[in-house]
Design a protein around this motif. Structure first.
Motif, short mmCIF file in Angstrom:
data_model
loop_
_atom_site.label_atom_id
_atom_site.label_comp_id
_atom_site.label_asym_id
_atom_site.label_seq_id
_atom_site.Cartn_x
_atom_site.Cartn_y
_atom_site.Cartn_z
N ASP A 28 0.85 -1.12 0.19
CA ASP A 28 0.05 0.05 -0.10
C ASP A 28 0.91 1.14 0.02
OD1 ASP A 28 0.26 1.18 3.03
OD2 ASP A 28 -0.19 -0.83 3.32
N ILE A 29 0.37 2.24 -0.52
CA ILE A 29 1.01 3.63 -0.70
C ILE A 29 0.04 4.83 -0.46
CG2 ILE A 29 0.74 3.66 -3.02
CD1 ILE A 29 3.44 4.90 -3.21
N LEU A 30 0.74 5.91 0.28
CA LEU A 30 -0.10 7.13 0.36
C LEU A 30 0.94 8.13 -0.05
CD1 LEU A 30 -2.29 8.74 1.61
CD2 LEU A 30 -1.19 8.75 3.97
N TYR A 31 0.34 8.92 -0.71
CA TYR A 31 0.82 10.36 -1.24
C TYR A 31 0.09 11.37 -0.86
CZ TYR A 31 2.62 14.16 -4.13
OH TYR A 31 3.05 15.33 -4.66
N THR A 32 0.58 12.34 -0.24
CA THR A 32 -0.26 13.45 0.29
C THR A 32 0.76 14.85 0.13
OG1 THR A 32 -1.09 14.58 1.98
CG2 THR A 32 0.74 13.28 2.64
N HIS A 33 -0.09 15.95 -0.37
CA HIS A 33 0.72 17.22 -0.85
C HIS A 33 -0.35 18.25 -0.57
CE1 HIS A 33 3.62 19.82 -2.23
NE2 HIS A 33 3.33 19.70 -3.65
N GLN A 34 0.28 19.56 -0.19
CA GLN A 34 -0.87 20.66 -0.21
C GLN A 34 0.03 21.74 -0.62
OE1 GLN A 34 -1.42 22.21 3.91
NE2 GLN A 34 -3.67 22.30 3.11
N PHE A 35 -0.40 22.76 -1.41
CA PHE A 35 0.01 24.01 -2.04
C PHE A 35 -0.87 24.97 -2.22
CE2 PHE A 35 -1.17 20.62 -5.41
CZ PHE A 35 -1.74 21.68 -6.17
N ARG A 36 0.06 26.29 -2.34
CA ARG A 36 -0.96 27.26 -2.38
C ARG A 36 -0.55 28.08 -4.01
NH1 ARG A 36 -3.00 31.49 1.01
NH2 ARG A 36 -2.09 30.66 3.01
N THR A 37 -1.65 28.59 -4.48
CA THR A 37 -1.35 29.29 -5.64
C THR A 37 -2.41 30.50 -5.75
OG1 THR A 37 -3.48 28.22 -6.96
CG2 THR A 37 -1.25 27.11 -6.83
N ILE A 38 -2.44 31.37 -6.71
CA ILE A 38 -3.29 32.59 -6.79
C ILE A 38 -4.92 32.05 -6.56
CG2 ILE A 38 -1.61 34.13 -7.67
CD1 ILE A 38 -3.22 33.59 -10.39
N LEU A 39 -5.06 30.89 -6.97
CA LEU A 39 -6.50 30.49 -7.00
C LEU A 39 -7.03 29.82 -5.61
CD1 LEU A 39 -6.69 28.69 -10.38
CD2 LEU A 39 -7.39 31.25 -9.90
N GLY A 40 -6.04 29.78 -4.70
CA GLY A 40 -6.40 29.29 -3.28
C GLY A 40 -5.70 28.18 -2.88
N VAL A 41 -5.80 27.39 -1.83
CA VAL A 41 -4.89 26.45 -1.34
C VAL A 41 -5.56 25.29 -1.79
CG1 VAL A 41 -4.11 25.46 1.01
CG2 VAL A 41 -4.53 27.78 0.75
N THR A 42 -4.77 24.14 -2.12
CA THR A 42 -5.21 22.79 -2.69
C THR A 42 -4.59 21.96 -1.97
OG1 THR A 42 -5.47 23.82 -4.79
CG2 THR A 42 -5.34 21.57 -4.78
N GLY A 43 -5.17 20.86 -1.66
CA GLY A 43 -4.74 19.60 -1.18
C GLY A 43 -5.04 18.52 -1.55
N THR A 44 -3.99 17.53 -1.68
CA THR A 44 -4.44 16.32 -2.31
C THR A 44 -3.89 14.97 -1.75
OG1 THR A 44 -2.23 16.26 -3.77
CG2 THR A 44 -4.08 17.30 -4.92
N ARG A 45 -4.73 14.08 -1.99
CA ARG A 45 -4.12 12.76 -1.25
C ARG A 45 -4.34 11.70 -2.26
NH1 ARG A 45 -7.43 13.73 3.87
NH2 ARG A 45 -6.22 15.25 4.89
N ALA A 46 -3.53 10.71 -2.65
CA ALA A 46 -3.61 9.58 -3.68
C ALA A 46 -3.07 8.40 -2.87
CB ALA A 46 -2.85 9.83 -5.05
N TYR A 47 -3.82 7.46 -2.91
CA TYR A 47 -3.59 6.34 -2.06
C TYR A 47 -4.06 4.97 -2.76
CZ TYR A 47 -8.30 6.62 -0.11
OH TYR A 47 -9.45 6.73 0.05
N GLY A 48 -3.41 3.94 -2.70
CA GLY A 48 -3.64 2.63 -3.15
C GLY A 48 -3.15 1.37 -2.42
N GLY A 49 -3.71 0.16 -2.88
CA GLY A 49 -3.18 -0.95 -2.34
C GLY A 49 -3.38 -2.19 -3.28
N TYR A 50 -2.57 -3.15 -2.89
CA TYR A 50 -2.63 -4.45 -3.91
C TYR A 50 -2.37 -5.76 -2.86
CZ TYR A 50 -1.51 -7.64 -7.49
OH TYR A 50 -1.58 -8.85 -8.25
N PHE A 51 -3.22 -6.53 -2.88
CA PHE A 51 -2.96 -7.82 -2.35
C PHE A 51 -2.94 -8.92 -3.30
CE2 PHE A 51 -4.90 -11.60 -0.12
CZ PHE A 51 -4.27 -11.71 1.00
N THR A 52 -1.88 -10.03 -2.94
CA THR A 52 -2.23 -11.28 -3.55
C THR A 52 -1.71 -12.38 -2.61
OG1 THR A 52 -1.22 -12.25 -5.62
CG2 THR A 52 0.29 -11.19 -4.61
#
Length: 819
Positions: free
Chosen positions: A651-675
């Motif tokens: 499993d993996i989690l990527y998280t980021h937050q940044f500011r632009t002239i359009l406002g503050v943006t936050g993102t999270r992308a995550y996923g998992g794989y089982f076998t």
């Protein structure tokens, strides 16, 4: 003689750099001739016909007085200006009318450019730099009332000495407390209540990052430094709150003038609080900003309280290589008052007697003071990789022995006595231990002597009901290298005890590096996403994931592992465990029920390149979490050493937050794989928070989670592979809420999709989530000026139903948990 005079002139110029002050009338901008300028009641001079005065002084602030004008004070700088208000009530009435409730559009346009240019004007836009700072923070009486306080305490002491023994407390504890209280009051007549000095070196390289070296540090009353306190930050490389777009609705801004400083033209923008519609104590504005016209950088900011006696904050910047470095800061903030009753309270006192007693109460204002000077600027500078080894911040010395080398002004007699007197009080009352209690709370622990208490074992979920418990860990006061711990909990619904014990063995005190062995007997919700190496705030936010999920399993076994920080930004944790697992809900795996023996290994990597850490006796402390961050887990089950399950789980989690002239943006992308081959609790539950849409007033309400879905039924969807995303964007429209807070709105969009390869292997009531599940929401930050954010969410897309209640949810989040 001439040589001596030249040397004297050079020395005084070096020690007391000349300042230039302009004084003018606030109503018509005309200069005020003959205004008097004082430093601690010593006259420095009078302004000329242009309202100007050149002077030299050691004072950090000077008082300005003029006939027919209200006096005020100003922080000393190379170039200053101050506007005085006229004394006449008629003028004040006119000003109250002319103070509009709208900001000057020109001022707002300038502030917008200041904010957008801040990053380019920051020293971090340079390839490299270095500089030092000296900071002095204290807690004391108002400087103007120290003599009155000393006289009052002397008089009070004399009066108490004349009281008969019958008038004194009779109980031994009350008598002791009274005596100790009088001694403390006498101490504060001679010394400050608190004093902290810090000397720091700042290094920066685009190649190697940032390094902060605390060259020396001393806190009155404490034998050991408070590392968490050492990390406190100022306006250094930070946008002042008065400039941030989200705070514009709290102030009204007016472009009032321009001024030349060191040959550079500056805009002068004055501001006041939005609820400051009539002058309080005759102060028309809360403060001002000097903005460099050429670069739109902040040259100077002074922010005052509405009431003059409540304090002010001033920051001054200077340009070096076309970038703006903070040069000095000065803060004075009222922090309540010391109150003394001069008349004893009578039994059954009348209203008149109570009023007379309260009228004779003596009050002395208490203030927090901070003075910081930044110096020895160098850019560019030749920096080596080994200068950035270890964590972001390191403490070179902490006994105060080197502070004299960095002080920009000498300690006063009162400050010197603070160390002597408060240090003795600190030893007597064990202030070091009490300070550790406060810093422990920053890590989510309650510290009692050598024991750290973890309260997070107390919680609620649908399987255990209310779970009462706590963890206990021996801290560094017990042993610097060995730290045993235990926990115990009881579930009132399942009527079962849960417990565990372990011990950490640290390999070094220089960084985070330790071995751990532990035993456990507990329960957990099935399919939880790995939270290894998550910080306290993330863990608290995600704790709601287990509340409504009733698909629990028991586990008992042993684990051994090792954790190490490979660098300031990279952490590795590896472990192996053997445990017995058993479902506590109606479940069969491939027609088999009962317990499963599992032997597995787990490796976790955390990458946080921009977060800032410091090593303390209690372990690593992250004093500034910055994005992006990446968490990666790989677990492998083995059919060996007693294990009967063979599987791989990523499993993996990527998280980021940044500011632009359009406002503050936050993102999270995550996923998992089982076998492989393992029961459903080793798969992934999709993050449902809803309580299965039971007939309850709370069926559409839940608490926020880091990765959950407000409208998804909890414990219903399981996958062996999935991918999810979380997107939030703060609309750059900030409006004033109740009191001094602003509110704003976040648009939230979440989605998740996956599949289950062999759904028939898992025999219980569930569904694979093999279509995109989507949820949109609107979150009101600082809802009604509280510390909570209120979110409204709605399910859209494939899983949307025709019934509104099925798709709608309300969610509450504690604001301090952040994005």
């Amino acid at each position: 003689m001439r040589l001596y005079f030249t040397f004297f002139l050079f020395t005084t110029t070096f020690l007391f750099s000349q300042s230039k002050l302009k004084v003018y009338s606030s109503d018509n901008q005309k200069p005020i001739k003959g205004a008097k300028v004082y430093c601690n009641d010593k006259l420095l001079g009078h302004t000329d016909e242009n309202g100007l005065l050149n002077f030299t002084t050691k004072c950090t602030k000077v008082d300005v007085e003029a006939n027919q004008f209200i006096g005020d004070e100003v922080v000393v700088d190379k170039t200053m200006e101050i506007a005085l208000d006229k004394e006449s009530s008629k003028t004040r009435d006119i000003e109250a009318v002319t103070l509009t409730n709208q900001s000057d559009p020109r001022a707002l346009a300038i502030l917008d450019k200041v904010f957008r240019s801040f990053k380019d004007n920051s020293p971090n836009a340079l390839d490299s730099y270095s500089y030092k700072s000296y900071e002095k923070m204290s807690f004391d009486l108002d400087q103007d009332s120290i003599n009155d306080y000393s006289q009052f305490i002397a008089s009070r002491k004399d009066s108490l000495s004349k009281l008969s023994s019958r008038a004194l407390p009779t109980k031994e504890k009350e008598k002791k407390d009274s005596i100790e209280g009088e001694k403390a009051m006498s101490v504060f007549a001679e010394s400050k209540m608190f004093l902290w000095e810090r000397a720091t070196q700042f290094l920066y390289s685009k190649k190697f990052g940032e390094k902060i070296n605390v060259l020396d540090n001393r806190i009155s009353g404490l034998q050991e430094p408070i590392y968490e306190m050492i990390t406190l930050r100022s306006n250094r490389n930070k946008v002042p709150r008065e400039v941030l777009p989200e705070n514009h609705s709290l102030y009204r801004y007016f472009l009032t003038d321009s001024i030349t400083i060191d040959g550079r033209e500056n805009y002068v923008i004055r501001f006041r609080q939005v609820d400051y519609k009539t002058p309080v104590n005759r102060r028309k504005y809360n403060g001002y900003l000097y903005i460099d016209k050429a670069t739109y950088a902040i040259k100077k900011i002074e922010s005052n309280s509405k009431i003059k006696s409540d304090g002010s904050i001033t920051s001054i910047w200077i340009p070096i290589n076309n970038k703006w470095f903070l040069k000095s800061e000065n803060l004075k903030i009222r922090m309540g008052s010391s109150t003394f009753s001069t008349v004893a309270k009578k039994n059954n006192e009348t209203t008149e007697e109570k009023k007379e007693r309260l009228d004779k109460v003596k009050k002395f204002g208490n203030y927090a003071y901070m003075k910081a000077d930044y110096f020895d600027f160098q850019s560019p500078v030749d920096l080596k990789a080994n200068q950035f080894s270890g964590y972001t911040m390191s403490v070179k010395n902490s006994d105060g022995s080197l502070l004299e080398d960095y002080r920009t002004d000498s300690l006063t007699t009162r400050e010197k006595l603070t160390y002597t007197k408060i240090d003795s009080i600190g030893k007597k009352y064990k202030l070091d231990q009490k300070a550790k209690v406060i810093t422990g709370l920053l890590r989510g622990k309650i510290r009692v002597g050598t024991i750290d208490i973890n309260p997070l074992q107390t919680k609620y979920n649908r399987y255990e009901g209310f779970r009462l418990g706590a963890g206990f860990k021996l801290n560094e006061r017990f042993n610097k290298y060995i730290s045993p711990d235990v926990y115990l909990a009881y579930g009132f619904k399942d009527k079962g005890f849960k417990y565990g014990a372990g011990v950490d063995f640290r390999t070094t005190l220089e960084r985070n590096s330790f071995f751990r062995i532990e035993y456990f007997n507990d329960v957990a919700a099935s399919g939880l996403f790995n939270q290894n190496l998550w910080n306290f705030r993330m863990t608290i936010m995600n704790s709601g994931m287990s509340i409504q999920n009733d698909k629990y399993y028991k586990y008992e076994g042993f684990r051994a592992g090792y954790e190490v920080d490979l660098s300031n930004s990279l952490t590795l944790n590896v472990s192996a465990k053997r445990q017995k697992e058993e479902a506590v809900f109606d479940y069969a795996y491939r027609n088999r029920t009962g317990s499963f023996d599992n032997f597995s290994s787990l490796a976790t990597i955390k990458f946080s390149p921009n977060s800032k850490n410091i090593m303390t006796p209690s372990g690593k402390y992250t004093f500034e979490q910055n994005f992006p961050e990446v968490y990666l887990n790989y677990e492998q089950g083995f059919k060996s050493l007693g294990g009967e399950l063979n599987y791989s789980r990523f499993d993996i989690l990527y998280t980021h937050q940044f500011r632009t002239i359009l406002g503050v943006t936050g993102t999270r992308a995550y996923g998992g794989y089982f076998t492989g081959d393992a029961p459903v609790w080793h798969q992934f539950e999709m993050g449902g928070l809803d309580s299965s849409r039971e007939n309850s007033i709370f069926s559409n309400f839940n608490l926020t989670t880091y990765l959950g879905f407000a409208t998804m039924t909890s414990g219903k969807y399981f996958n062996d592979k999935f991918a999810g995303y979380y997107f939030t964007h703060r609309i750059p429209w900030y409006f004033k809420s109740i009191g001094k807070n602003t509110s704003s709105f976040d648009i939230v969009y979440k989605g998740i999709i996956g599949n289950m390869k062999n759904p028939e292997y898992h025999q219980f009531d569930y569904s694979p989530l093999n279509h995109l599940y989507q949820e949109i929401g609107l979150e009101n930050n600082n809802f009604l000026s509280t510390k909570f954010n209120l979110g409204l969410f709605y399910r859209v897309g494939y899983y949307n139903t025709s019934k509104f209640a099925d798709n709608f949810a309300i969610q509450l989040k504690l604001k301090v948990l952040g994005f």
